[in-house]
Motif scaffolding. Structure first.
Motif, short mmCIF file in Angstrom:
data_model
loop_
_atom_site.label_atom_id
_atom_site.label_comp_id
_atom_site.label_asym_id
_atom_site.label_seq_id
_atom_site.Cartn_x
_atom_site.Cartn_y
_atom_site.Cartn_z
N LEU A 17 -19.29 -92.41 33.18
CA LEU A 17 -17.98 -92.10 33.75
C LEU A 17 -17.17 -91.29 32.75
O LEU A 17 -17.12 -91.65 31.56
N LEU A 18 -16.53 -90.23 33.20
CA LEU A 18 -15.84 -89.31 32.29
C LEU A 18 -14.37 -89.15 32.64
O LEU A 18 -13.98 -89.23 33.80
N ARG A 19 -13.58 -88.89 31.59
CA ARG A 19 -12.19 -88.50 31.77
C ARG A 19 -11.78 -87.65 30.57
O ARG A 19 -12.40 -87.72 29.50
N ASP A 20 -10.75 -86.85 30.74
CA ASP A 20 -10.22 -86.04 29.63
C ASP A 20 -9.18 -86.86 28.88
O ASP A 20 -8.22 -87.39 29.48
N GLY A 21 -9.36 -86.98 27.57
CA GLY A 21 -8.42 -87.72 26.74
C GLY A 21 -7.72 -86.82 25.75
O GLY A 21 -8.04 -85.63 25.63
N SER A 22 -6.81 -87.38 24.99
CA SER A 22 -6.03 -86.59 24.03
C SER A 22 -6.89 -86.06 22.89
O SER A 22 -6.56 -85.04 22.28
N GLN A 23 -8.01 -86.73 22.59
CA GLN A 23 -8.89 -86.31 21.52
C GLN A 23 -10.17 -85.65 22.04
O GLN A 23 -11.11 -85.43 21.29
N GLY A 24 -10.18 -85.35 23.33
CA GLY A 24 -11.37 -84.73 23.92
C GLY A 24 -11.94 -85.57 25.04
O GLY A 24 -11.33 -86.54 25.50
N ILE A 25 -13.13 -85.22 25.48
CA ILE A 25 -13.77 -85.92 26.58
C ILE A 25 -14.08 -87.36 26.19
O ILE A 25 -14.52 -87.64 25.08
N GLU A 26 -13.83 -88.29 27.11
CA GLU A 26 -14.09 -89.71 26.88
C GLU A 26 -15.04 -90.24 27.94
O GLU A 26 -15.04 -89.78 29.08
N THR A 27 -15.83 -91.22 27.57
CA THR A 27 -16.72 -91.89 28.51
C THR A 27 -16.50 -93.39 28.41
O THR A 27 -16.13 -93.92 27.35
N PHE A 28 -16.71 -94.08 29.53
CA PHE A 28 -16.47 -95.53 29.57
C PHE A 28 -17.75 -96.27 29.20
O PHE A 28 -18.82 -96.00 29.75
N MET A 29 -17.64 -97.20 28.24
CA MET A 29 -18.80 -97.95 27.79
C MET A 29 -18.49 -99.44 27.78
O MET A 29 -17.32 -99.84 27.59
N VAL A 30 -19.51 -100.23 27.99
CA VAL A 30 -19.35 -101.68 27.99
C VAL A 30 -20.24 -102.29 26.92
O VAL A 30 -21.25 -101.71 26.53
N HIS A 177 -19.19 -111.05 32.44
CA HIS A 177 -20.45 -111.79 32.55
C HIS A 177 -21.57 -111.02 31.84
O HIS A 177 -21.97 -111.37 30.74
N GLU A 178 -22.05 -109.95 32.48
CA GLU A 178 -23.06 -109.10 31.84
C GLU A 178 -22.46 -108.37 30.65
O GLU A 178 -23.14 -108.12 29.65
N SER A 179 -21.20 -107.98 30.76
CA SER A 179 -20.52 -107.28 29.67
C SER A 179 -19.29 -108.06 29.25
O SER A 179 -18.60 -108.65 30.08
N VAL A 180 -19.03 -108.08 27.93
CA VAL A 180 -17.95 -108.92 27.40
C VAL A 180 -16.83 -108.10 26.76
O VAL A 180 -15.84 -108.67 26.30
N ASP A 181 -16.99 -106.79 26.74
CA ASP A 181 -15.96 -105.92 26.19
C ASP A 181 -16.19 -104.52 26.76
O ASP A 181 -17.26 -104.23 27.30
N SER A 182 -15.18 -103.66 26.66
CA SER A 182 -15.32 -102.31 27.18
C SER A 182 -14.31 -101.40 26.51
O SER A 182 -13.31 -101.85 25.95
N VAL A 183 -14.60 -100.10 26.58
CA VAL A 183 -13.72 -99.14 25.91
C VAL A 183 -13.97 -97.74 26.46
O VAL A 183 -15.09 -97.39 26.84
N TRP A 184 -12.91 -96.96 26.57
CA TRP A 184 -13.02 -95.52 26.78
C TRP A 184 -13.14 -94.91 25.39
O TRP A 184 -12.31 -95.17 24.52
N THR A 185 -14.16 -94.11 25.15
CA THR A 185 -14.38 -93.62 23.79
C THR A 185 -14.87 -92.18 23.78
O THR A 185 -15.55 -91.74 24.71
N THR A 186 -14.53 -91.48 22.72
CA THR A 186 -15.13 -90.17 22.46
C THR A 186 -16.44 -90.40 21.71
O THR A 186 -16.68 -91.49 21.17
N THR A 187 -17.28 -89.39 21.67
CA THR A 187 -18.51 -89.49 20.89
C THR A 187 -18.20 -89.78 19.43
O THR A 187 -18.82 -90.65 18.81
N GLN A 188 -17.23 -89.08 18.87
CA GLN A 188 -16.89 -89.25 17.46
C GLN A 188 -16.46 -90.69 17.17
O GLN A 188 -16.91 -91.29 16.20
N GLN A 189 -15.60 -91.24 18.03
CA GLN A 189 -15.12 -92.61 17.81
C GLN A 189 -16.25 -93.62 17.93
O GLN A 189 -16.35 -94.58 17.16
N ALA A 190 -17.14 -93.40 18.91
CA ALA A 190 -18.26 -94.33 19.11
C ALA A 190 -19.16 -94.35 17.87
O ALA A 190 -19.59 -95.43 17.42
N PHE A 191 -19.42 -93.18 17.29
CA PHE A 191 -20.27 -93.12 16.11
C PHE A 191 -19.56 -93.72 14.89
O PHE A 191 -20.20 -94.37 14.06
#
Length: 263
Positions: A17-30, A177-191
């Protein structure tokens, strides 16, 4: 004698899932529950295996131009939409014959009525669509990647990755249940989170995050994916070492980054 026949990979769909964020493209991860056998504790994109009911040919009538999709592709897209709804509460669907996604008010009711029922298998996507006069938005999904779990693994998936722009007013949440946390993140932030030891991200997810990060906006990512060739990735190992990915698959990121262990 030990059986050396590789396990048959189960068809699965992963949704970026994608959205445009202030620091660039973001994707939703669990973040998957640590107690789950497959990738427990890892931060992943929403998704899961295709259910038998996702193959129902009658679903074509609840997808715009549904007859134009190959049956296997349509089943994967339906599975991706279903898993996204189950895991995040985001519903890629429109009231039948309309252009816009379901409204926030309608979404809240649909979450309460159908999310758990779908997880339990008490209702199918066809029954859901018929009862609510919905059209599954398979047309917004864009193929991004195709990975198959290595043959040495006892549990294998034949996973198709899709990009999809997130409905602006749908709030994505983990299911608890299956997932216990989530975040919208850029690639840079995830790494950065992975290197610091805050997150665990497996190699295929690392590669697809890095590939996504080459785009600056959702529009660019979708356009690039539509114009790209999808090369199937079946990671190989020789003498314990991973063989580099095919050069025509478009992956510049090839190294496994291990998280820093916190003391």
């Amino acid at each position: 004698m030990k059986n050396t026949t590789p396990a048959t990979p189960a068809p699965a769909a992963t949704m970026m899932l994608l959205r445009d964020g202030s620091q660039g493209i973001e994707t939703f991860m669990v973040v998957r529950n640590a107690g789950i056998e497959f990738m427990g504790g890892a931060m992943v994109f929403p998704g899961g295996r295709v259910d038998p009911a996702d193959h129902d040919s009658a679903l074509q009538a609840h997808v715009r131009d549904g007859h134009l999709y190959e049956p296997s592709d349509l089943a994967l897209r339906i599975a991706g939409i279903r898993e996204t709804f189950e895991e995040t509460g985001v519903l890629l669907a429109r009231p039948k014959g309309q252009r816009d996604f379901v409204s926030v008010d309608q979404l809240e009711r649909l979450r309460e009525t159908y999310a758990e029922a779908l997880i339990r298998g008490d209702v199918s996507m066809l029954e859901f669509a018929k009862a609510e006069s919905l059209e599954w938005a398979a047309d917004v999904l864009v193929k991004f990647a195709h990975w198959i779990t290595p043959e040495i693994r006892p549990k294998r998936f034949d996973t198709h990755f899709y990009l999809a722009p997130a409905p602006i007013d749908h709030i994505a949440l983990h299911d608890g249940h299956e997932s216990v946390d989530s975040v919208w993140t850029t690639t840079q932030q995830a790494f950065e989170d992975m290197r610091s030891g805050h997150r665990t991200i497996v190699f295929p997810t690392q590669c697809n995050l890095a590939k996504l990060g080459e785009s600056s906006t959702v529009k660019e990512a979708l356009s690039t994916a539509k114009a790209s060739k999808i090369v199937t990735i079946l990671p190989e190992f020789k003498e314990g070492q991973r063989v580099p990915l095919p050069t025509d698959a478009g992956y510049k990121h090839q190294e496994i980054i291990s998280p820093k262990i916190k003391k």
